[in-house]
Design a protein around this motif. Structure first.
Motif, short mmCIF file in Angstrom:
data_model
loop_
_atom_site.label_atom_id
_atom_site.label_comp_id
_atom_site.label_asym_id
_atom_site.label_seq_id
_atom_site.Cartn_x
_atom_site.Cartn_y
_atom_site.Cartn_z
N SER A 825 18.65 -22.80 85.26
CA SER A 825 17.35 -23.46 85.42
C SER A 825 16.88 -24.06 84.10
N MET A 826 17.13 -23.36 83.00
CA MET A 826 16.75 -23.92 81.69
C MET A 826 17.61 -25.13 81.35
N ARG A 827 18.86 -25.11 81.81
CA ARG A 827 19.70 -26.31 81.59
C ARG A 827 19.18 -27.47 82.41
N ALA A 828 18.76 -27.20 83.65
CA ALA A 828 18.22 -28.27 84.49
C ALA A 828 16.92 -28.82 83.91
N GLU A 829 16.19 -27.99 83.17
CA GLU A 829 14.96 -28.45 82.53
C GLU A 829 15.22 -29.04 81.14
N ASP A 830 16.48 -29.12 80.75
CA ASP A 830 16.90 -29.72 79.47
C ASP A 830 16.40 -28.96 78.26
N LEU A 831 16.16 -27.65 78.43
CA LEU A 831 15.77 -26.84 77.28
C LEU A 831 16.99 -26.41 76.46
N ILE A 832 18.16 -26.41 77.10
CA ILE A 832 19.38 -26.02 76.40
C ILE A 832 20.46 -27.06 76.72
N LEU A 1049 12.72 -23.70 70.88
CA LEU A 1049 11.75 -22.62 70.72
C LEU A 1049 11.23 -22.13 72.07
N GLU A 1050 11.04 -23.06 73.01
CA GLU A 1050 10.55 -22.65 74.33
C GLU A 1050 11.60 -21.82 75.06
N ALA A 1051 12.86 -22.20 74.95
CA ALA A 1051 13.93 -21.41 75.57
C ALA A 1051 14.00 -20.01 74.96
N ARG A 1052 13.83 -19.92 73.65
CA ARG A 1052 13.81 -18.61 73.00
C ARG A 1052 12.66 -17.75 73.52
N ARG A 1053 11.50 -18.37 73.59
CA ARG A 1053 10.33 -17.62 74.05
C ARG A 1053 10.54 -17.08 75.45
N ARG A 1054 11.09 -17.91 76.34
CA ARG A 1054 11.27 -17.48 77.72
C ARG A 1054 12.31 -16.37 77.83
N ILE A 1055 13.39 -16.48 77.08
CA ILE A 1055 14.43 -15.45 77.15
C ILE A 1055 13.90 -14.12 76.61
N THR A 1056 13.23 -14.17 75.47
CA THR A 1056 12.74 -12.92 74.88
C THR A 1056 11.65 -12.29 75.74
N PHE A 1057 10.76 -13.10 76.31
CA PHE A 1057 9.70 -12.54 77.14
C PHE A 1057 10.27 -11.92 78.41
N PHE A 1058 11.23 -12.60 79.03
CA PHE A 1058 11.82 -12.08 80.27
C PHE A 1058 12.52 -10.75 80.01
N THR A 1059 13.35 -10.69 78.98
CA THR A 1059 14.06 -9.44 78.72
C THR A 1059 13.09 -8.35 78.29
N ASN A 1113 19.53 -33.23 75.24
CA ASN A 1113 20.08 -32.45 76.36
C ASN A 1113 20.00 -33.23 77.66
N PHE A 1114 18.91 -33.97 77.84
CA PHE A 1114 18.75 -34.79 79.05
C PHE A 1114 19.84 -35.87 79.12
N GLU A 1115 20.06 -36.56 78.01
CA GLU A 1115 21.11 -37.59 78.01
C GLU A 1115 22.47 -36.98 78.29
N GLN A 1116 22.71 -35.80 77.76
CA GLN A 1116 23.97 -35.13 78.03
C GLN A 1116 24.10 -34.78 79.51
N ARG A 1117 23.00 -34.30 80.09
CA ARG A 1117 23.03 -33.95 81.52
C ARG A 1117 23.25 -35.17 82.39
#
Length: 1898
Positions: A825-832, A1049-1059, A1113-1117
Motif C-alpha cells: 500500500s505504501m508503494r501504491a502511494e509512492d512513499l517507497i 519520513l512519512e513511511a518511517r512514521r507509519r512503520i514505527t507507529f504501526f509496530t 517513486n511515482f515515475e518509477q511506478r
C-alpha cells in the motif's frame, strides 16, 4: 423521423420547426452519453429511457433513436408548455439531436421501425434474459430487465397494438412478472434469482430473512381498490395490490410507509440481526437450525428501546411494548423494532428530536397492538377494520405537520440575525415532549393543539429580501426549560461553583496576607479567623447573584415551565436573599468596636449580641453543602436518586437540581471520582500556593505603603479631590493581578496535564519504537505481538509455554500477509520505491527454509560482514567463528537462509539426476562437517568472496532470463559457480565428482559442456521462484545503505507507529463510515494542475518540489510494466497522485476503502487453510473453485461489515449543472463510485412535481451506487420539505444520509481526512471496545481516536499548526478522557455506537447558529444521556489542516465563534481558551490613569517610599503574564514521548527561532475577538477556510480586511497606551523598570500588527509591496453600493464589518457605547499636560479641547459636503472653499503659537489626545447608526471612518515598505518561513520565484 402510434398528428411534424436554443444547455454532440444525466427534475421519469438509449447506441443506433424519440414524446406530454425549470432548453437540445439522428441512423435488420424494434426486442430477450438468468450476476440482470421494460414501452408507441407479435407479448409479461426480482439493490439482493450472491449464502443472513418473513399469522389488510386504466406510457408499472412478503411490508400496508423506506430498513434490520446473531454463535450451530437466537432479537430490542422505556418511566406512563402471554415473542419484538426503524427512517429532520420519535412510536405501537389483539374498535365499537394506507400517508399525516412547525420557527431565526430567545430551536421543540403536556396532542395528532398553532404569520411584501416564504414574527410560543441569551453573565451562571470557589479563596488569602504576620499561621489567630469567616457572606451574595441570573435569563421560558419549577426559582431567590441579609447581620453582631457598614448593622439589630450567633448561622448555612459533599463522595447513591422517578425521591431532589430528562445520574464510580478529585486538588493547591506567595503576598506591603501616603498632587481636574487614600492607585495595581489570579488556572492545567498525560502515555507504551534502530531491535517480537493483538483466539495459544513450531510458522505467515499488504500500500502511494519495497517485504513462510525469513532491511550487510569475518578468521576452531556469527541473531538467520536458498535454487534448476546428486553430496558434507566441528578443515573460507561475486552475477542473469540469448550465459555462470565450490572452496571437492562416477572437470574440457547444462529454464518464469532469487540477491548485495530504509519520513512514521501500536494495550477483534461533502475538490483537473499563480507556480510543479522522492517513486511506478501502469494515460495517474497529496475527496475515499481491503485480508486469514496461508494472499487463483469460494466468502463478510457513504447533498444539482466545476465534481464522484463498489453517495434531490396543475417542489433523500457506466439509484425517500433550511448545513447533511448507514458502529470522517491500511487492520480491536464495560455497568458510546496531521505544506506555519493539533488530539484528549472523564467529541474520526445515537438525536446537533460547532454537541448529548466517551491511541487516522496564515485565522475564528455559542447553549462547555488579553487592557488603562493623573509620580517621588523595592515589585507584577510560555509544555511532552526528548527540545528551540510565539500570540487575538463578539452580538457563521495548497502571496488589502478589527485596531490601541505610559512617565521612572513591566505588552503589539506580513510569502519583496499599495489605495477609493463585493470597495467592506450591530439587541449597543468611552480618557489626561494649558486644572481646559475637536469635525464635514455638492460642477468654488479653510487653519495656528504659547510637542500630544476621541465618536455613531442616518450625519461619519482607515493603513504599511527596501530581509523571511523545507533539501526559493525546471516534462 419515426411516428407515434398514439392519437393525433405526427410528433415529428409538430416539433420539427427550428427553436432557438438557450445558451445554458450544451450543444448536442454525436453519441453524447450525458443527456440522460442532464434531464430537468420535473422530467425525471424519462431518465431510464435515455439511459437505455445510451446503452443501446452502439448495438443498434436506430433502436436507441426510437427510445430517445419516445422520451421526447413523454417529456412533451408531461410538460406541454415547457414551464418547468430547464425544460425548454432540454427539449430543444433533445429535438436537435433527434433531427440529426433521423438522418444518420439506419435500420440494421428490418425495413420498418416496428419490425426493427420487435426483432431487436426478441433477440435481446433471448440473449440477455433467457440465457442470462442462471449465468449473469444480479446487477447485470437488473440492468437487462430495466432495458427490456423500457424497450417494451417504446415498442408499444411504435408498433400498433394489433401488430405486436404474440411471442413479444409473452416475453413482456414474463419480464413484468420477474422484474421486481431484479431491481437495483444496495448490499443484499433479496429477490434475485439465478446466480446467488455470496452474501445471501451466509447462514446468519438466511436466518434473519427467515425470521422477518414469518407473516402467516398476521391479519392482512383488506384492499379496496377502484379499477383504473393502466398507464400505457409508464416504465415501471406501480404494483397496486402490494404483496406482503415480510413484517416490514405488512407494517407499510398498515401505516403507509414509503416503498424506499421499507426497502432501506429491511436491509438495515437484516444486517443488524445477522451481525448480532453471528457474534455469539459458532457457524456450525446454523447447520443444526437456521434461525435467530431469541436473545439476539431481545438484545436488539433492548438497545433500540432503552431511551423509549426511560422516557415512559420519566413521564410515569406505561410503555406499549406489550407482549401477551402465549404470543410469538420473537415476532412481536421484530414488529416493534421494525416499526421504530420505519418511523426513524422517514422522520427526516424530526430525527433530531428523539423524544418526539418516542411519542410517535408510543402511539403507533399502541395502534399496532390494537390491530393484532383487539376485536372491537375503541371508538366505534365495531370490528377492527384493517385498511391499507397510501404510501405517503405517514409522511403527510405525522412528519409533515411537525416539520412545518420546525420550519416556521427556523424562519424566525432570520438567517442567524434574530436573538436565540425569539425562536424555538430543535432542543426547545424536543423538550416539549419531556412533559405530560405532549399527550394533549392526541393520536392522530390534533393540528389545533398548542404545539402546532403557535405563530401568527404575516406575509412579507415582495420587496423584502428575507428569502423564500419569510414570516414576520407575531405572538410566539415560549422557549422550553432554557433560554440562550447573549450575555457574558452566562460564563458566571454556567460555571458558578468555580467562580464562587475562586472568589472565596482569593478573599481568604487577602485576609491572611493582610494580617500582621502575613503567614498561613495567622489563620489560628482569633481575629484573623473571624475575618476569614466572612467568605460565607461573600458566598451568600454570590448565590443571590446566581439565583437572580437564573430568574432573569430564563424569563422567556417561564410560560413553558411547570408550576413547581417556577416555585423553585422563587424560593431559591428568596432563600438566597435571606441569607445575604442574615449572615452580614450575624457577623456585625460578633464584631467588637464596629465601624462603617458593620456599625450600621450593629445599630440596626440593637443590643442583641451573641458571640456565637454568626457561627450558628454559618453552620446552618453549610448543612446543604455538607449533604451535597456527602452525596458527592457516594456517587452510586447520588446516581440512583437522580435517576429515580419515585415521587418521594423526586421531592427530595427537587431543591438540589431541576428535574430534567437528561443529565440525571451522570456521576462516575468511586475509583474514577478519586482520580478526578486527586488531580484537581493537587492542581488547585499548587495554583493557590503560587497565587498567595507570588501574586498576593508581595503586593500587600506596597499597598499598605501607598494607602499611607497622602494623596498626591493631581495633574488634571480631579472630580473627587477630598479622597483620603489612593484608592485609584490600589485598584490600578491590583486589577490585573486579580485577573491573572482567575486566569492562570489554565497554565496550571497545562503543567499538570503534561505530567499526568506524560505518565499515562508512558504506561500506554507510546513511543517505545520511534526510530528505525528501535524497530530493528524489536522486530523479532513483532510477529508474536501481532498474533496476540490482531489474530482472534491466538491469545490463549500464546499463553502456552510450548507452542508447536507449525503454529509459530502459521502466525508468522499470517503476519507476513498483513505486513506485505501494508508495504504494497505504501508503494501504491509512492512513499517507497521498488527497491525499498523489496527490502521491506517479508517472504511467505516456506517449509523449505529452517529459519524465519526476516525482511531484507533487517539483514542488510549481514552476509557481506559474515563473509569478511570468515575470510579474515585466523583460528582453526569452528566454535569461535560460529560464536561470532551467533552473537547476531539476524546474521545467523541470514547465513542459514542464504545457504538453504542457494541449495534449493540450484537443486530446482538442475534437470540431470547426477547433477542433483553432486548438490546433495556437497550439502551433506556441509551439514556433517558442522555437526562434527570440522567445517574449517573441510572448506577454504578465503575463497568465499569470489563465490559471492559469482553468485551475484548468476542471479542477475536469472532475473534477466526472459531473453532466450541469456540461456547460455546462465549455464556458463552456473558451471563457474560449481567449479569455484568444488575446486577452490572444498578441499575434497574432486572426490565428490569421482564418487558420483563422473569424469573430473580438469581432465576433459569437452565433457565440461555436458555437465550442469540441463536446466529447467521454465522455472525462471514462476513468480514465487523469481521472488526467491530476488531475495537471495538482496541478501548478498545489500550493504549499509539499507539501514536507512525507508528514506521517506512519512513511511518511517507509519512503520514505527504501526509496530509500536502492536505492543500497546488493546482488546484482542462491522463497520460503517459516513463523510459529509459539500462542494470541495474531488479530483484536481488537468487545468488546475497546470494553472499558474501570480508567481508562475502550478500545483504540479509545487508538489514535485515538495515531495521529490515521492514524485520519483511515482515515475518509477508508472514506467514499471509489472505494476500494470505502463502504457496507461499518465494524465489521469498524475491527477490522482496530486489529489492524494491534497485535501480532496479522492484521498479520503482511498483511505476509507482500506477498511474493506483489510476486512477481506483478515477474512482470508481466518477462513483459509494452512496451505493457502503459507502460499500467500496474493497467490490466490480465481480459476481454482476452492480459492474462489474462499475469496467470495471473505468479500461477503466484508460487505456485511463495511460500506462507505459520502453524504453529498448537492450531487443531484452538480449532475445537471452547467458550471464546469460542478460537472467535474459530479464526474469525479461518479468515477469514484464506479471504481469502489462499497462506496455509496447519498444526496438531496429536488424535483418539480405537478400537483393539481401547479408545479411544486418535492425533496428526496436518495442513495446511489456505481453501476456499469453510470450511477444506479438504490433508494429514494420523500422528505417533508427542504431539510437544510431548518438547521446548520453539515449536521443536516449527515442526518439525511444516516438512514442509509448500517451496522452497530458508525465512524464519522471529514472531507480532509485520510486513512492507512495498517491502521485499518486494527479497526476490529477498536470496535471491541464497545463490548468492554468500563466502571460498573457503563459501555462506551463514543470511541475517540487519535489523528495524525498530514498537512502537506513545508512552511513553518504548517509545522506550528501540526504540532499544536497533534498535542490536542493526543495528550490533550488523553487527559480529558482519563482521569478527568470530560472528553467529548471534537470532530472526526470518532466512532459512534450507532444504535445508541440514532435513538437519541443522531450524531450531532443542528440548530441554527447555536450548534455551529456541531461536533462537540454530539459529545455533550451523549454524556448527558448517560453515555461514556473514551480515547484510544493505538490507532490513528490522518487529518489535514489549513496551513496559510489567513486560512488558519479563519479556522480559529470559526472555532471561537462556536465556543461563544457553546457558552450560551444549554449543553454548555468551555474549551479553556486563553483570553488573558483582557488583563493587558486592564493593566495598561490602570497605568494610564496613574500617569495622567500624576499619582504615579507623586507616589514614586514620595520620600517615605522612594527607596522601597516593594513598589517596584508591585509595578512589575504583570511579569507573571510571561508564564504563558508554559502552555506549550504539553506539546513538548508529547513530542518527547513519541520522538524523544532531545528531539522535542530541539524542535521547541527551532520553533521559537522561527517566531512560533509570534504566531500563537496572533492567533490568541483571533480567538479573543471572535469569542467576545459572538457572546455580545452573535453573528456566528460557518467560515469556509479552503483546503488548497497555500504558498502564495496575500495582498496587503486582503490582510487588512481580515485583521483590521480583530488585531490592527486593538494593536494600535495598545501601542498608544504604551507610548503615553512611556512619554509621560519617563522623567521619574527608570527605563529598566519600564521595559521589565511592558516587555510582554510590546511583544503582543508587535505580533498583532506585523505577524500577517512576517508569515506572508514574499511579504517583503519590493515589487509586491508596490503592487499591494496600489491595490489597497484603489480599494480605499472605490465607492460601494448594492452588489459591490467587499474586496472591491472599502465602503462595502466597512458596511459589512458593522453587520453584527444590525442584529444585536439594545443591551449589546449600550455595552458597545460604554466600552467606547474608554477612549475619552486620553483627551482628558493629555490636554492638562499641554504647555498651552499652563498647568491649569480647571474644567474649562477640557471644555476648550472639545471646542477644538468640534471645529475639526466641522471642517471635515464642510470638506465632505463641498466635495459632494461642488466637486463635479463647481470645481472653482470647491477650490476656493479649500483655500479659505487652509488660510484659516494657518491663521489660527499662528495665533496659538505666538500668543498662547503652543509648542511643537503640544501639537504631537494633541494628535495623541484627539485621535482616540474621534475613534470613540466613530464607534458610538456605528452603534447608533439609525439615529445618525436620520440626522443626516451618516455620510460624514463614513468619511471620518475612511480617514481613520487611511491613517491605520499608513502606520501599518510604513514598516513593511522600509523593510522591503533591503533585499536580504526578503531572503531571511523565506528562510524563516520554509526552514523545514531547506532542511530536507528543497528549493523553496525556486518555487517562490517561479523559476521552473525547464527540463521537466508533463
Amino acid at each position: 423521423m419515426a411516428t407515434s402510434s398514439g392519437d393525433g398528428p405526427s410528433t415529428s411534424r409538430a416539433f420539427s420547426r427550428r427553436i432557438s436554443r438557450a445558451p445554458t444547455m450544451m450543444d448536442p454532440t454525436p453519441d453524447d452519453p450525458a443527456d440522460s444525466e442532464l434531464v430537468p427534475s420535473s422530467l425525471a421519469p424519462i431518465v431510464p429511457i435515455l439511459r437505455v438509449a445510451n446503452e443501446l447506441q452502439e448495438k443498434n443506433p436506430r433502436v436507441a433513436y426510437l427510445c430517445r424519440f419516445h422520451a421526447f414524446e413523454k417529456a412533451h406530454k408531461m410538460d406541454p408548455t415547457s414551464k418547468g425549470r430547464g425544460v425548454r432548453q432540454f427539449k430543444t437540445y433533445l429535438l436537435h439531436r433527434l433531427e440529426r439522428e433521423e438522418e444518420e441512423t439506419q435500420r440494421l435488420v428490418e425495413r420498418t421501425d416496428s419490425r426493427e424494434i420487435q426483432k431487436f426486442y426478441h433477440q435481446f430477450y433471448e440473449n440477455n434474459i433467457k440465457q442470462g438468468q442462471h449465468t449473469k450476476k444480479p446487477a447485470e440482470m437488473a440492468k437487462n430487465y430495466q432495458i427490456a421494460t423500457v424497450l417494451y414501452a417504446v415498442l408499444k408507441t411504435v408498433v400498433p397494438p394489433q401488430k405486436v407479435e404474440a411471442v413479444i407479448e409473452e416475453y413482456a409479461k414474463e419480464v413484468e412478472k420477474k422484474r421486481k426480482q431484479f431491481e437495483h439493490y444496495n448490499i443484499l439482493p433479496f429477490h434475485t434469482l439465478g446466480i446467488k450472491s455470496p452474501i445471501m449464502e451466509l447462514p446468519e443472513i438466511k436466518a434473519a430473512i427467515q425470521a422477518l418473513r414469518r407473516v402467516e399469522n398476521l391479519p392482512m389488510p383488506r384492499n379496496h381498490l377502484t379499477p383504473s386504466a393502466p398507464d400505457d406510457n409508464s416504465i415501471m408499472l406501480e404494483d397496486r395490490d402490494k404483496p406482503v412478503t415480510d413484517i416490514l411490508d405488512w407494517l407499510s400496508s398498515i401505516f403507509g410507509f414509503q416503498k424506499g423506506n421499507v426497502a432501506n430498513q429491511r436491509e438495515h434490520l437484516v444486517m443488524l440481526l445477522a451481525n448480532l446473531d453471528v457474534r455469539d454463535k459458532n457457524l456450525d450451530e446454523y447447520a443444526e437450525t437456521l434461525q435467530l437466537s431469541d436473545h439476539t432479537v431481545t438484545d436488539l430490542k433492548n438497545k433500540i428501546f432503552e431511551n423509549y422505556l426511560s422516557w415512559c418511566d420519566y413521564l410515569h406512563c406505561k410503555h406499549n411494548l406489550k407482549i401477551p402471554q402465549g404470543a410469538d415473542k420473537q415476532q412481536l419484538e421484530l414488529l416493534y423494532i421494525s416499526l421504530y426503524l420505519l418511523i426513524w427512517g422517514e422522520a427526516s429532520n424530526v430525527r433530531f428530536m428523539p423524544e418526539c420519535l418516542c411519542y410517535i412510536f408510543h402511539n403507533m405501537a399502541h395502534e399496532l397492538h390494537g390491530i393484532l389483539y383487539s376485536n372491537v374498535h375503541p371508538v366505534s365499537g365495531g370490528p377492527y377494520q384493517i385498511a391499507p394506507r397510501d404510501e405517503e400517508s405517514f409522511l403527510k399525516d405525522v412528519i409533515t405537520p411537525i416539520y412545518n412547525v420546525m420550519r416556521k420557527e427556523a424562519r424566525r431565526n432570520k438567517r442567524g440575525k434574530a436573538s436565540h430567545s425569539k425562536w424555538r430551536n430543535y432542543d426547545d421543540l424536543n423538550e416539549y415532549f419531556w412533559s405530560e403536556r405532549c399527550f394533549r396532542l392526541g393520536w392522530p395528532m390534533e393540528l389545533k393543539a398548542d404545539f402546532f398553532v403557535h405563530t401568527n404569520t404575516i406575509p412579507v411584501t415582495s420587496g423584502s429580501n428575507e428569502g423564500p416564504n419569510p414570516v414576520i414574527p407575531g405572538k410566539r410560543k415560549p422557549k422550553t426549560n432554557f433560554v440562550e441569551v447573549r450575555t457574558f453573565w452566562h460564563i458566571f451562571r454556567s460555571f458558578d461553583r468555580m467562580w464562587i470557589f475562586f472568589i472565596m479563596a482569593f478573599q481568604a488569602m487577602v485576609i491572611l496576607a493582610w494580617s500582621p504576620s502575613g503567614s498561613l499561621d495567622a489563620l489560628f489567630d482569633e481575629d484573623v479567623f473571624r475575618r476569614v469567616l466572612t467568605i460565607f457572606i461573600t458566598n451568600a451574595v454570590l448565590n443571590l447573584l446566581q439565583a437572580t441570573l437564573d430568574m432573569i435569563l430564563s424569563w422567556y421560558a417561564w410560560k413553558s415551565l411547570k408550576f413547581t419549577q417556577i416555585i423553585r426559582y422563587i424560593l431559591k431567590f428568596a432563600v438566597a436573599a435571606a441569607w445575604a441579609v442574615v449572615l452580614p447581620i450575624g457577623y456585625s453582631s460578633s464584631v467588637q468596636n464596629p465601624t462603617g457598614l458593620v456599625k450600621f448593622f450593629s445599630n440596626w439589630i440593637g443590643d442583641w449580641r451573641t458571640q456565637s450567633f454568626y457561627n450558628y448561622c454559618v453552620v446552618i448555612y453549610l448543612i446543604p453543602n455538607l449533604l451535597a459533599a456527602l452525596m458527592f463522595l457516594l456517587p452510586p447513591l447520588r446516581r440512583t436518586m437522580e435517576r429515580s422517578n419515585w415521587s418521594i425521591v423526586t421531592l427530595l431532589m427537587w431543591w438540589a437540581q431541576p428535574k430534567l430528562y437528561v443529565g440525571r445520574g451522570m456521576h462516575e464510580d468511586i475509583f474514577s471520582l478519586l482520580k478526578y478529585t486527586l488531580f484537581w486538588i493537587t492542581l488547585l493547591i499548587s495554583k493557590l500556593a503560587f497565587s498567595y506567595y507570588i501574586e498576593i503576598l508581595p503586593l500587600v506591603e506596597p499597598t499598605k505603603a501607598i494607602m499611607a501616603v497622602p494623596v498626591g498632587r493631581y495633574k488634571w481636574h480631579e472630580f473627587f479631590p477630598n479622597v483620603k487614600h489612593n484608592y485609584g492607585v490600589v485598584i490600578a495595581i491590583w486589577a490585573p493581578i486579580v485577573l491573572v489570579y482567575f486566569m492562570d488556572t489554565q497554565i496550571w492545567y497545562a503543567i499538570f496535564s503534561t505530567i499526568f498525560g506524560g505518565i499515562h502515555g508512558a504506561f500506554s507504551h507510546l513511543g517505545e519504537i520511534r526510530t528505525l534502530g528501535m524497530l530493528r531491535a524489536r522486530f523479532e517480537s513483532v510477529p508474536s505481538a501481532f498474533s496476540t493483538r490482531l489474530v482472534p483466539g491466538s491469545k490463549e495459544k500464546s499463553k502456552r509455554k510450548h507452542s508447536d513450531e507449525n503454529t509459530e510458522r502459521k502466525n508468522i505467515a499470517k503476519f507476513s500477509q498483513l505486513w506485505n499488504e501494508f508495504i504494497h500500500s505504501m508503494r501504491a502511494e509512492d512513499l517507497i520505491s521498488n527497491w525499498e519495497r523489496d527490502l521491506l517485504l517479508v517472504p511467505n513462510s516456506s517449509s523449505e527454509i529452517s529459519v524465519v525469513q526476516w525482511p531484507p532491511f533487517l539483514l542488510a550487510s549481514k552476509i557481506p560482514i559474515a563473509l569478511d569475518m570468515a575470510k579474515d578468521f585466523k583460528g582453526n576452531e569452528d566454535a569461535e567463528l560460529f560464536k561470532k556469527i551467533k552473537n547476531d541473531d539476524y546474521m545467523l538467520s541470514a547465513v542459514i537462509e542464504c545457504y538453504e536458498s542457494l541449495r534449493d535454487i540450484l537443486y530446482g534448476l538442475l534437470e540431470d539426476e547426477n547433477d542433483k546428486m553432486i548438490i546433495t553430496r556437497i550439502c551433506h558434507l556441509v551439514d556433517i562437517s558442522i555437526q562434527e566441528s570440522r567445517f574449517l578443515s573441510e572448506f577454504r573460507m578465503s575463497e568465499l568472496p569470489l563465490l559471492s561475486f559469482q553468485l551475484e552475477k548468476f542471479q542477475k542473469l536469472l532475473q534477466l532470463s526472459d531473453d532466450e540469448g541469456e540461456d547460455s550465459s546462465i549455464i556458463k555462470a552456473l558451471q563457474d559457480i560449481m567449479e569455484i565450490i568444488l575446486r577452490d572452496i572444498m578441499y575434497n571437492g574432486i572426490e565428490i565428482l569421482e564418487t558420483t562416477h563422473l569424469h573430473p572437470l580438469r581432465n576433459q574440457n569437452d565433457d565440461r559442456e555436458q555437465r550442469f547444462e540441463k536446466i529447467h529454464f521454465h522455472l525462471t518464469q514462476k513468480k514465487a521462484w523469481r521472488e526467491k532469487v530476488i531475495r537471495l540477491h538482496l541478501l548478498l548485495t545489500v550493504k549499509e545503505s539499507a539501514i536507512n530504509v525507508p528514506t521517506n519520513l512519512e513511511a518511517r512514521r507509519r512503520i514505527t507507529f504501526f509496530t509500536n501500536s502492536l505492543f500497546m494495550i488493546m482488546p484482542p477483534a462491522p463497520k460503517y463510515v459516513l463523510t459529509p461533502y459539500y462542494k470541495e475538490d474531488v479530483l484536481y483537473s488537468d487545468e488546475e494542475l497546470k494553472k499558474e499563480n501570480e508567481d508562475g507556480i502550478s500545483i504540479l510543479f509545487y508538489l514535485k518540489k515538495i515531495f521529490p522522492d515521492e514524485w520519483t517513486n511515482f515515475e518509477q511506478r508508472v514506467n514499471d510494466p509489472q505494476l500494470g501502469c505502463a502504457g496507461k494515460d499518465n494524465t489521469d495517474l498524475i491527477r490522482q497522485w496530486v489529489s492524494c497529496r491534497g485535501q480532496t475527496l479522492t484521498r479520503t475515499v482511498r483511505g476509507m476503502m482500506y477498511y474493506r481491503q483489510a476486512l477481506e485480508i483478515l477474512g482470508f486469514l481466518e477462513s483459509a487453510r494452512d496451505t493457502a496461508i503459507f502460499d500467500g494472499y496474493r497467490t490466490i487463483d480465481m480459476n481454482d473453485p476452492e480459492h474462489k469460494a474462499m475469496l467470495d466468502y471473505s468479500r461477503a463478510r466484508a460487505d456485511l461489515k463495511f460500506t462507505y457513504v459520502v453524504s453529498c447533498q448537492v450531487y443531484g444539482a452538480q449532475k445537471v449543472s452547467n458550471d464546469p466545476r460542478d460537472r467535474s465534481c459530479y464526474t469525479n464522484i461518479l468515477n469514484l463510485m464506479l471504481l469502489n463498489p462499497s462506496l455509496r453517495v447519498a444526496y438531496i434531490d429536488e424535483r418539480e412535481d405537478t400537483v393539481d396543475g401547479k408545479a411544486e417542489r418535492a425533496y428526496y433523500s436518495v442513495l446511489v451506487k456505481g453501476g456499469d457506466k453510470l450511477d444506479e439509484e438504490v433508494y429514494r425517500i420523500k422528505l417533508p420539505g427542504p431539510p437544510t433550511e431548518i438547521g446548520e448545513g453539515k449536521p443536516e447533511n449527515q442526518n439525511h444520509a444516516i438512514i442509509f448507514t448500517r451496522g452497530e458502529a458508525v465512524q464519522t470522517i471529514d472531507m480532509n481526512q485520510d486513512n492507512y491500511l495498517e491502521e485499518a487492520f486494527k479497526m476490529r480491536n477498536v470496535l471491541e471496545e464497545f463490548q468492554k464495560r468500563h466502571h460498573g455497568q457503563r459501555l462506551p458510546t463514543i470511541l475517540g481516536l487519535r489523528e495524525h496531521i498530514f498537512t502537506g505544506s513545508v512552511s513553518s506555519l504548517a509545522w506550528f499548526m501540526s504540532n499544536q493539533e497533534t498535542s490536542f488530539v493526543t495528550i490533550g484528549q488523553r487527559i480529558l478522557a482519563n482521569p478527568l472523564r470530560v472528553r467529548f467529541h471534537y470532530g472526526h474520526p470518532d466512532i459512534f455506537d450507532r444504535l445508541f445515537h440514532i435513538t437519541r438525536g443522531g450524531l450531532s446537533k443542528a440548530s441554527k447558529i447555536i450548534n455551529l460547532s456541531e461536533d462537540i454537541f454530539s459529545g455533550f448529548n451523549s454524556t448527558l444521556r448517560g453515555g461514556y466517551i473514551t480515547h484510544h491511541e493505538y490507532i490513528q487516522v490522518g487529518k489535514g489542516r489549513d496551513v496559510g496564515m489567513n486560512q488558519i485565522s479563519l479556522f480559529e475564528a470559526k472555532v471561537a465563534n462556536g465556543n461563544g455559542e457553546q457558552t450560551l447553549s444549554r449543553d454548555v462547555y468551555r474549551l479553556g481558551r486563553r483570553v488573558t488579553v483582557l488583563t493587558v487592557y486592564v493593566f495598561l488603562y490602570g497605568r494610564l490613569y496613574m500617569v495622567m493623573s500624576g499619582l504615579e509620580r507623586s507616589i514614586l517621588e514620595d520620600p517615605s517610599i522612594h527607596q522601597s523595592k516593594a513598589l517596584e515589585e508591585a509595578l512589575a507584577a504583570p511579569a507573571v503574564f510571561q508564564l504563558g510560555l508554559l502552555l506549550v509544555l504539553p506539546m513538548v511532552m508529547e513530542i518527547g514521548l513519541e520522538r524523544g526528548f532531545r528531539t522535542a527540545l530541539a524542535d521547541f528551540v527551532i520553533m521559537q527561532l522561527q517566531l512560533a510565539s509570534v504566531f500563537f500570540t496572533f492567533q490568541l487575538g483571533t480567538k479573543a475577538h471572535y469569542f467576545g463578539r459572538t457572546i455580545l452580538h452573535g453573528g456566528s457563521k460557518y467560515r469556509a477556510t479552503g483546503r488548497g495548497f497555500v504558498v502564495f502571496h496575500a495582498k496587503f488589502g486582503d490582510n487588512y480586511r481580515l485583521y483590521s478589527r480583530s488585531h490592527f485596531v486593538k494593536g494600535l490601541e495598545l501601542l498608544m497606551l504604551l507610548l503615553v505610559y512611556e512619554i509621560y512617565g519617563e522623567s521619574y521612572r527608570s527605563s529598566r523598570l519600564y521595559l521589565f513591566i511592558t516587555f510582554s505588552m510590546w511583544f503582543l503589539v508587535a505580533s498583532w500588527l506585523f505577524a500577517p506580513f512576517i508569515f506572508n510569502p514574499s511579504g517583503f519583496e519590493w515589487q509586491k509591496t508596490v503592487d499591494d499599495w496600489t491595490d489597497w489605495k484603489r480599494w480605499m477609493g472605490n465607492r460601494g453600493g448594492i452588489g459591490i463585493a467587499q474586496e472591491k470597495s472599502w465602503e462595502s467592506w466597512w458596511d459589512g464589518e458593522q453587520e453584527h450591530l444590525k442584529s444585536t439587541n439594545i443591551r449589546g449597543r449600550v455595552l458597545e457605547i460604554i466600552l467606547a468611552f474608554r477612549f475619552f480618557i486620553y483627551q482628558y489626561g493629555i490636554v492638562y499636560q499641554l504647555g498651552i494649558a499652563h498647568r491649569s486644572k480647571s474644567l474649562l481646559v477640557y471644555g476648550l479641547s472639545w471646542i477644538v475637536m468640534a471645529t475639526a469635525l466641522l471642517v471635515l464635514k464642510m470638506v465632505s459636503m463641498g466635495r459632494r455638492r461642488f466637486g463635479t460642477d463647481f470645481q472653482l468654488m470647491f477650490r476656493i472653499l479649500k483655500g479659505l479653510l487652509f488660510l484659516g487653519f494657518i491663521s489660527v495656528m499662528t495665533v496659538l503659537f505666538v500668543v498662547c504659547g503652543l509648542t511643537v510637542s503640544d501639537v504631537f500630544a494633541a494628535v495623541l489626545a484627539f485621535l482616540p476621541t474621534g475613534w470613540a465618536l466613530l464607534l458610538i455613531a456605528q452603534a447608533c447608526k439609525p439615529m445618525f442616518k436620520g440626522l443626516g450625519f451618516w455620510e460624514s461619519i463614513k468619511e471620518l471612518g475612511r480617514a481613520y482607515e487611511y491613517i491605520m493603513g499608513l502606520i501599518i504599511f510604513l514598516p513593511v515598505v522600509i523593510l522591503s527596501w533591503f533585499p536580504f530581509v526578503s531572503e531571511f523571511q523565506t528562510r524563516l518561513l520554509f526552514n523545514q523545507a531547506f532542511s530536507r533539501g528543497l528549493q523553496i526559493s525556486m518555487i517562490l520565484a517561479g523559476r521552473k525546471d525547464r527540463d521537466s516534462t508533463n
